[in-house]
Design a protein around this motif. Structure first.
Motif, mmCIF file in Angstrom:
data_model
loop_
_atom_site.group_PDB
_atom_site.id
_atom_site.type_symbol
_atom_site.label_atom_id
_atom_site.label_comp_id
_atom_site.label_asym_id
_atom_site.label_seq_id
_atom_site.Cartn_x
_atom_site.Cartn_y
_atom_site.Cartn_z
ATOM 1 N N SER A 45 -29.330 -14.292 -13.772
ATOM 2 C CA SER A 45 -28.550 -13.674 -14.025
ATOM 3 C C SER A 45 -28.161 -12.318 -13.521
ATOM 4 O O SER A 45 -28.881 -12.226 -12.637
ATOM 5 C CB SER A 45 -28.726 -13.986 -15.858
ATOM 6 N N ARG A 47 -26.188 -8.443 -14.703
ATOM 7 C CA ARG A 47 -25.519 -7.800 -15.262
ATOM 8 C C ARG A 47 -24.580 -6.923 -13.972
ATOM 9 O O ARG A 47 -24.543 -6.397 -13.030
ATOM 10 C CB ARG A 47 -26.407 -6.879 -15.916
ATOM 11 N N ARG A 53 -21.178 -8.133 -20.246
ATOM 12 C CA ARG A 53 -22.122 -8.860 -20.650
ATOM 13 C C ARG A 53 -22.945 -10.057 -19.967
ATOM 14 O O ARG A 53 -21.845 -10.240 -18.336
ATOM 15 C CB ARG A 53 -21.411 -10.081 -21.625
ATOM 16 N N GLU A 54 -24.219 -9.549 -20.122
ATOM 17 C CA GLU A 54 -24.413 -10.419 -18.882
ATOM 18 C C GLU A 54 -24.683 -12.103 -18.374
ATOM 19 O O GLU A 54 -24.161 -12.786 -19.627
ATOM 20 C CB GLU A 54 -26.216 -11.101 -18.479
#
Length: 184
Positions: A45, A47, A53-54
């Motif tokens: 993911s 960031r 938002r992630e």
């Protein structure tokens, strides 16, 4: 009672990439359980640096699942090897919007707990001074090695020719008795 141990994730920490180039985000792992290619789950993911938002970057579960939408669509390639304990990915043609933290998470049931790996990526306009210096040293070192090799080869040839001429000079010109021109 099942004994659960933590996953160990290893990443490179801080990275720098030149805008428009490909970058490999290296993530390796150790598990106390045997690797099960049918059960292992790898998630990446993102960031961003700015509040936001992630976002999911990549998912692996029996096979790679690159993102089908978002800023990483058609930009992420699987570069890992599950059995080799490698969960790396390649992000193609990085952009300045890719500045931020990338999180690598690996779960190998029953080994599902542990820390995540983080890589802080910084996208820059040009290579940093240290990278340029390293490149210059590599090129300069290569050129210097070639020049030194040429000097050695030429010196050896010159020495060999000189030695050969001296030997030929000694063999071809037999010693002649010289007469003193004043003596009859």
């Amino acid at each position: 009672v099942l004994q659960v141990s933590g996953m160990r994730i290893y990443t490179s920490g801080d990275m720098e990439a030149v805008n428009g180039t490909d970058v490999r985000l290296k993530c390796t792992f150790q598990s106390s359980s045997p690797i099960n290619p049918n059960a292992i789950i790898i998630s990446w993911s993102f960031r961003p640096l700015k509040p936001g938002r992630e976002e999911s970057v990549f998912h692996y579960q029996q096979k790679p699942y690159p993102p089908i939408e978002g800023i990483f669509r058609k930009r992420v390639v699987w570069a890992g090897d599950v059995m080799g304990r490698d969960a790396s990915i390649i992000i193609q043609q990085v952009k300045f919007t890719y500045n931020g933290t990338y999180i690598c998470q690996v779960k190998n049931p029953p080994d599902v707990h542990g820390t995540v790996g983080e890589i802080r990526l910084r996208v820059v306009t040009t290579a940093s001074f240290s990278e340029l210096l390293l490149l210059a040293l590599a090129i300069g070192g290569g050129i210097a090695a070639v020049v030194i090799l040429l000097v050695i080869i030429l010196s050896c040839r010159r020495y060999k020719k000189r030695t050969q001429r001296q030997q030929e000079g000694n063999e071809e010109a037999p010693c002649k008795d010289r007469k003193d021109p004043t003596v009859w």
